[in-house]
Write a protein that holds these residues in place. Sequence first.
Motif, PDB file in Angstrom:
ATOM      1  N   UNK A  20       0.860  -1.190   0.000  1.00 20.17           N
ATOM      2  CA  UNK A  20       0.000   0.000   0.000  1.00 20.17           C
ATOM      3  C   UNK A  20       0.888   1.227   0.000  1.00 20.17           C
ATOM      4  N   UNK A  21       0.294   2.366  -0.249  1.00 22.25           N
ATOM      5  CA  UNK A  21       0.993   3.643  -0.115  1.00 22.25           C
ATOM      6  C   UNK A  21       0.041   4.610   0.564  1.00 22.25           C
ATOM      7  N   UNK A  22       0.598   5.619   1.204  1.00 26.96           N
ATOM      8  CA  UNK A  22      -0.180   6.658   1.868  1.00 26.96           C
ATOM      9  C   UNK A  22       0.252   7.989   1.281  1.00 26.96           C
ATOM     10  N   UNK A  29       3.733  11.489  -1.185  1.00 28.63           N
ATOM     11  CA  UNK A  29       3.872  10.219  -0.482  1.00 28.63           C
ATOM     12  C   UNK A  29       4.310  10.450   0.961  1.00 28.63           C
ATOM     13  N   UNK A  30       3.685   9.730   1.862  1.00 30.69           N
ATOM     14  CA  UNK A  30       4.070   9.740   3.273  1.00 30.69           C
ATOM     15  C   UNK A  30       4.973   8.536   3.500  1.00 30.69           C
ATOM     16  N   UNK A  31       6.151   8.798   4.034  1.00 26.71           N
ATOM     17  CA  UNK A  31       7.101   7.723   4.286  1.00 26.71           C
ATOM     18  C   UNK A  31       6.535   6.791   5.352  1.00 26.71           C
TER      19      UNK A  31
END
Length: 61
Positions: A20-22, A29-31
């Motif tokens: 997933x990615x946020x 992008x949130x690390x």
Amino acid sequence: MANTKINMLGNGPLKVEGDFSITDPNGNAVDCKQTVFLCRCGESKNKPFCDGAHKASGFCD
Ligand code: FES
């Protein structure tokens, strides 16, 4: 097929594991790691991540 698992922890955050990615409201992008805990009580000082504040707030799902 995406392999993402979301688990609602009792009276606490959402545990998200897998692929997933946020992104933030601007699409950046949130690390994050492969497993994250997302706040659903609204009390975290590190949103969107849980910082344990749900315990002191008495959050109840
Ligand atoms: S769910 Fe843990 S701080 Fe909100």
